[in-house]
Design an enzyme around this catalytic site. Structure first.
Site, short mmCIF file in Angstrom:
data_model
loop_
_atom_site.label_atom_id
_atom_site.label_comp_id
_atom_site.label_asym_id
_atom_site.label_seq_id
_atom_site.Cartn_x
_atom_site.Cartn_y
_atom_site.Cartn_z
N GLY A 173 0.70 -1.27 -0.05
CA GLY A 173 -0.12 0.19 0.07
C GLY A 173 0.84 1.44 0.08
N HIS A 224 1.62 0.70 -13.03
CA HIS A 224 2.36 -0.47 -13.17
C HIS A 224 3.88 -0.01 -13.47
CE1 HIS A 224 3.23 -4.24 -15.12
NE2 HIS A 224 4.14 -3.86 -15.80
C1 GRF Z 1 3.89 -1.05 -7.34
O1 GRF Z 1 5.19 -1.49 -7.71
C2 GRF Z 1 2.93 -1.02 -8.54
O2 GRF Z 1 3.36 -0.55 -9.62
C3 GRF Z 1 2.47 -2.53 -8.72
O3 GRF Z 1 2.40 -3.04 -7.51
C4 GRF Z 1 3.04 -2.48 -6.76
C5 GRF Z 1 2.49 -2.20 -5.52
O4 GRF Z 1 3.22 -1.51 -4.36
N1 GRF Z 1 1.12 -2.40 -9.39
P1 GRF Z 1 2.37 -0.91 -3.23
O5 GRF Z 1 1.45 -1.89 -2.54
O6 GRF Z 1 1.62 0.27 -3.82
O7 GRF Z 1 3.42 -0.66 -2.23
#
Ligand code: GRF
Length: 213
Positions: A14, A108
């Site tokens: 998160g 992403h």
């Molecule tokens: C991020 O690298 C995002 O781009 C990908 O999953 C990861 C999530 O990280 N879709 P977080 O849970 O927001 O720390």
């Protein structure tokens, strides 16, 4: 100022949710996080929502249709106008994607359309690219496709491993997602086929070389 009501879907850490929470802590930010949904009860992001006083719901249904139905109820109840996927690791039902068409975005960790899917940073290292980055895009039925709202570029260094590159990209994600949601919330985006046109945008004027010497 009326603020756009955003529902954030997470599965884990998160940190992007946190970046959006931090941006929305500014009363001048044009969006607010109305609700957080996690498909996992152990997602660390749930504590971030709680700390910010944001209601959250665990929607654990494994079946795509069942998840969509349960999530729709939560989103409707919270008056959500935009869904932001932030590390949400489940595939969404086509009908859910259609229902939120042009009102759902994802972040992403690559410069899409390069390296969609899992382990984007590992894919970038394996391909030997000298730059990578992150992408915020509108969500379409195919995974990690859809009109691109904004991208951030970071260099790949010779000494990078997956963790180092991921950390550099993640820092960029935390700047990019609040920016993209802000542009959307103030109505500066127009979708034109595969392109997203941004009114009054300031585009950077640079060429980055890597290596630069
Ligand atoms: C991020 O690298 C995002 O781009 C990908 O999953 C990861 C999530 O990280 N879709 P977080 O849970 O927001 O720390």
């Amino acid at each position: 100022m009326r603020r756009l009501r955003v529902g954030v879907l997470i599965s884990g850490r998160g940190s992007n949710l946190q970046a959006l929470i931090d941006a929305a802590a500014d009363p001048g930010y044009p969006a607010e996080i109305a609700v957080v949904i996690s498909n996992r009860a152990d997602a660390a992001g749930l504590a971030r929502a709680a700390a910010a006083g944001i209601p959250s719901h665990v929607v654990p249904e494994n079946d795509r249709a069942a998840f969509a139905a349960a999530a729709q109820l939560v989103l409707a109840d919270a008056g959500v106008e935009l869904v932001a996927l932030a590390g949400f690791m489940r595939l969404l039902h086509d009908e859910f994607v259609a229902a939120w068409r042009d009102r759902m975005v994802n972040i992403h960790p690559s410069l899409l359309p390069a390296f969609p899917g899992l382990n984007a940073q590992r894919q970038a290292l394996a391909a030997g690219v000298k730059f990578s980055g992150c992408t915020v895009h509108f969500v379409r039925a195919e995974v990690d496709t859809g009109p691109i709202v904004a991208q951030a570029v970071v260099p790949v260094e010779d000494s990078d491993d997956e963790a180092r590159l991921a950390a550099r990209i993640l820092a960029a994600e935390h700047r990019l997602y609040p920016l993209a949601v802000r542009l959307l919330a103030v109505g500066r985006l127009r979708i034109d086929g595969n392109r997203v046109l941004v009114s009054d945008s300031a585009t950077p004027d640079f060429v980055a070389l890597n290596p630069s010497d």
